[in-house]
Design a protein around this motif. Structure first.
Motif, PDB file in Angstrom:
ATOM      1  N   MET A   1      64.335  12.351  62.298  1.00  0.00           N
ATOM      2  CA  MET A   1      65.486  12.526  63.193  1.00  0.00           C
ATOM      3  C   MET A   1      66.310  11.239  63.253  1.00  0.00           C
ATOM      4  O   MET A   1      65.782  10.185  63.508  1.00  0.00           O
ATOM      5  CB  MET A   1      64.965  12.852  64.595  1.00  0.00           C
ATOM      6  N   THR A   4      72.902   9.564  66.598  1.00  0.00           N
ATOM      7  CA  THR A   4      74.317   9.272  66.513  1.00  0.00           C
ATOM      8  C   THR A   4      74.674   8.350  67.656  1.00  0.00           C
ATOM      9  O   THR A   4      74.339   8.639  68.798  1.00  0.00           O
ATOM     10  CB  THR A   4      75.143  10.557  66.649  1.00  0.00           C
ATOM     11  N   MET A 115      55.345   1.831  68.380  1.00  0.00           N
ATOM     12  CA  MET A 115      55.373   3.185  67.822  1.00  0.00           C
ATOM     13  C   MET A 115      56.313   3.272  66.624  1.00  0.00           C
ATOM     14  O   MET A 115      56.082   4.041  65.696  1.00  0.00           O
ATOM     15  CB  MET A 115      55.803   4.194  68.881  1.00  0.00           C
ATOM     16  N   PRO A 171      59.227  10.819  78.197  1.00  0.00           N
ATOM     17  CA  PRO A 171      59.207  11.395  76.847  1.00  0.00           C
ATOM     18  C   PRO A 171      60.534  11.223  76.115  1.00  0.00           C
ATOM     19  O   PRO A 171      60.551  10.753  74.969  1.00  0.00           O
ATOM     20  CB  PRO A 171      58.911  12.879  77.114  1.00  0.00           C
ATOM     21  N   ILE A 289      74.138  13.089  74.558  1.00  0.00           N
ATOM     22  CA  ILE A 289      74.072  14.532  74.326  1.00  0.00           C
ATOM     23  C   ILE A 289      73.780  14.831  72.858  1.00  0.00           C
ATOM     24  O   ILE A 289      73.006  15.725  72.531  1.00  0.00           O
ATOM     25  CB  ILE A 289      75.404  15.200  74.742  1.00  0.00           C
ATOM     26  N   THR A 290      74.409  14.051  71.955  1.00  0.00           N
ATOM     27  CA  THR A 290      74.307  14.372  70.545  1.00  0.00           C
ATOM     28  C   THR A 290      73.150  13.633  69.865  1.00  0.00           C
ATOM     29  O   THR A 290      73.052  13.638  68.639  1.00  0.00           O
ATOM     30  CB  THR A 290      75.612  14.016  69.818  1.00  0.00           C
ATOM     31  N   GLY A 292      70.124  14.217  69.268  1.00  0.00           N
ATOM     32  CA  GLY A 292      69.172  14.897  68.395  1.00  0.00           C
ATOM     33  C   GLY A 292      69.730  15.390  67.072  1.00  0.00           C
ATOM     34  O   GLY A 292      68.989  15.881  66.230  1.00  0.00           O
ATOM     35  N   VAL A 293      71.045  15.265  66.885  1.00  0.00           N
ATOM     36  CA  VAL A 293      71.644  15.857  65.694  1.00  0.00           C
ATOM     37  C   VAL A 293      71.598  14.889  64.523  1.00  0.00           C
ATOM     38  O   VAL A 293      72.111  13.781  64.602  1.00  0.00           O
ATOM     39  CB  VAL A 293      73.100  16.264  65.972  1.00  0.00           C
ATOM     40  N   GLY A 294      70.970  15.302  63.434  1.00  0.00           N
ATOM     41  CA  GLY A 294      70.859  14.439  62.261  1.00  0.00           C
ATOM     42  C   GLY A 294      72.212  14.210  61.616  1.00  0.00           C
ATOM     43  O   GLY A 294      73.094  15.060  61.680  1.00  0.00           O
ATOM     44  N   LYS A 295      72.377  13.039  61.021  1.00  0.00           N
ATOM     45  CA  LYS A 295      73.658  12.726  60.398  1.00  0.00           C
ATOM     46  C   LYS A 295      73.695  13.190  58.947  1.00  0.00           C
ATOM     47  O   LYS A 295      74.739  13.398  58.378  1.00  0.00           O
ATOM     48  CB  LYS A 295      73.931  11.229  60.481  1.00  0.00           C
TER      49      LYS A 295
END
Lengths: 296, 290
Positions: A1, A4, A115, A171, A289-290, A292-295
């Motif tokens: 993941m 952005t 981690m 989390p 908000i964004t 989690g979106v993969g580039k």
């Protein structure tokens, strides 16, 4: 993941290949943009209506809910601020939200560093445990959490809300910080080690500054969710003097019949601080908000 | 720098301790609690799966299960279709993109509590703004008590939820749109791809990552919906808007039937995990295939 983050980019231009006459295309584009603004206006309309009605008396609202009557006054707000003990609740909310956010920032970034850098079975296991927390509905743990706070003699204290909100936010924070750190090379940390810095010094002088853009996004995202939460304060707090704003709005109005002159100013007062924050710091909120979106 | 195992463990300790004490421990305790007959401060002896057996025969729980699933399906489908449409519109309107997105995101900054009260006002049967709008459009005959009718209450709540999160969903799709390399879009335009055909063959496969995120987020979010029915209708009329979370809260903190309420919460957890795993597995595979 991948994540952005806020960045400036020039607006994209649509590809300039078309056979239709230029004028017609431009006209169509303007019409489409007006349409989009109209949709936006429809979405914002309830908020604008709320602001308008909150300034009117009940009799005006009952006769013309949509019309602008001209009899606007701050009278409702004066009454609502007194009813809610607004200043007190605002202070409580800032204290609880700030306390939880600071706690999450420090513990979350401390944990995310190993981690992101050490790929052993046990670090991955702990990481997976944190990720799993994202899917657990708060209601599964709320009763035992309530009992735990009771046994720790923390019920009806700021501490109980701060600890619960912080733990619930961890989390997302761990996930967010870890993926951010994975996207930057470890060179700076290695250089610090050559200079003889220990883990804590490296954390403070290298990791913390490195995480600054991620931290800004995370603080604002967490503020939003903690500020707006009803369930935890509702279960943990009993005295009026410790209420958060969101709980205050709920307990002032409840589920009984209301008058709009009382209802809407209360709701506006509960909402206004965050809307202002949003308008000023929007790009961080969008980045959160964004996340989690993969580039690629 | 090379972190030693010891310093790594120490760095992870504070967060892990906080998380273990206030999340993992209560969750594990919740699973155990659901196997007892705890009722307020009394009871607490082990009764096996009795609470679950009872829940599957409890008309209130079954109604809540149905309401929650209907609500989730409607919200997930409608919110994503609209969100995707709006995102595509935003993408193709660079001149007004920022201002439109700001407006569309504003509802998502409000607390669910505030949204609940605002929409209760909008739906109010006596001189409410929605009825006023319908009057102006000549639709008097379709007016009804939106939150007071068993046929419309749940959908009325779904509308206010989707109003709140439309901009949020669209923002996620938009960020995916903006990450598509410009050259790809230009090549598609050169090949003469336009309209729906372009959307189906170019945009849709490339939007796979944001589809995964949005479907997962909206599913998890609407399965656990609580604040809206709690405030707007208090579960009514006639149980038509009770959701699983609502039932858990009422059982636990209204009737103090802790064990039973937590058992219902565990059902909600199981549903969330199963749906979440299925969605993620299916959607990730699709992402790879695309």
């Amino acid at each position: 993941m991948t994540l952005t983050f806020p960045r400036t980019r020039s607006p994209l231009q649509p590809a300039p290949v078309d056979t239709a006459p230029l004028r017609r295309r431009r006209l169509r584009r303007v019409a489409s943009q007006c349409g989009l603004l109209l949709v936006t206006l429809i979405v914002v309309a309830p908020i604008l209506l709320m602001l308008k009605v909150s300034l009117e008396s009940d009799t005006d609202v009952a006769s013309h809910p949509l019309a602008l009557t001209g009899h606007l006054s701050l009278h409702n707000y004066v009454a609502a601020i007194k009813d809610m003990d607004y200043g007190r609740s605002l202070g409580n909310t800032v204290l609880i939200t700030g306390g939880a956010a600071v706690l999450v920032m420090f513990t979350g970034s401390l944990a995310a560093w190993p981690m992101a850098r050490i790929a052993r079975r046990w670090t991955r296991l702990v990481y997976q445990l944190f990720v799993a927390g994202l899917t657990v509905p708060v209601f599964v743990m709320i009763t035992p959490l309530y009992m735990l706070m009771r046994d720790l003699k923390l019920l009806d204290s700021y501490t109980s809300v701060i600890l619960s909100e912080a733990a619930l936010s961890l989390p997302f924070a761990v996930l967010f910080f870890t993926s951010f750190l994975r996207s930057v090379p470890a060179e700076l940390e290695e250089a610090a080690a050559i200079d003889g810095a220990g883990p804590l010094r490296t954390y403070w002088h290298v990791i913390v500054p490195l995480l600054r853009p991620a931290t800004a996004t995370l603080v604002i995202t967490l503020t939003l969710s903690i500020w707006n939460d009803l369930v935890i304060p509702l279960v943990m707090l009993t005295s009026d003097s410790k209420q958060t704003i969101t709980l205050d709005v709920y307990s002032t109005i409840g589920t009984h019949a209301y008058s709009t002159a009382q209802l809407l100013p209360t709701v506006v007062l509960g909402t206004a601080p965050l809307l202002v924050v949003f308008l000023v710091l929007q790009r961080y909120i969008v980045a959160g908000i964004t996340a989690g979106v993969g580039k690629s | 720098m090379r972190l030693t195992t010891r310093s790594a463990a120490l760095l992870m300790l504070p967060a892990t301790a906080l998380y273990a004490l206030f999340i993992l421990y209560p969750t594990a305790k919740g699973l155990l609690l659901s196997l007892t007959d705890a009722h307020g401060v009394i009871g607490g002896s082990f009764i096996g799966l009795d609470n679950y057996r009872q829940a599957f025969q409890d008309p209130q729980v079954l109604a809540a299960l149905k309401n929650t699933l209907v609500y989730t399906v409607v919200v997930v489908v409608v919110q994503n279709v609209l969100g995707l449409a709006v995102a595509s519109w935003l993408y193709n309107s660079p001149a007004v993109r920022t201002i439109a997105r700001t407006g569309l995101l504003m509802p998502a900054m409000m607390a669910l509590v505030a949204v609940s009260y605002l929409w209760s006002f909008i739906y109010s049967p006596v001189g409410g703004p929605l009825d006023a709008v319908m009057n102006a459009l000549g639709l008097h005959r379709l007016e009804m008590s939106w939150l007071g009718d068993t046929h419309t209450a749940l959908m009325a709540i779904a509308v206010s939820y989707m109003w709140m999160y439309l901009g949020y969903t669209a923002t996620i799709y938009l960020s995916n749109y903006l990450s598509i390399p410009q050259s790809l879009m230009e090549a598609a335009a050169l090949d003469g791809a336009r309209g729906l055909a372009r959307f189906r063959h170019i945009d849709w496969p490339l939007l796979a990552p944001s589809l995964t995120v949005n479907l997962t987020l909206s599913t998890i979010g609407s399965l656990r919906v609580f604040d809206l029915p709690f405030i707007m209708t208090d579960g009514g009329p006639a149980n038509s808007t009770q959701t699983l979370s609502y039932v858990v809260f009422q059982d636990s903190f209204h009737d103090f039937h802790f064990a039973y309420g937590t058992a219902v919460a565990v059902l909600l957890l199981v549903i969330t995990v199963v749906v979440g795993v299925l969605l993620t597995t299916f959607l990730r595979r699709r992402e790879v295939a695309a």
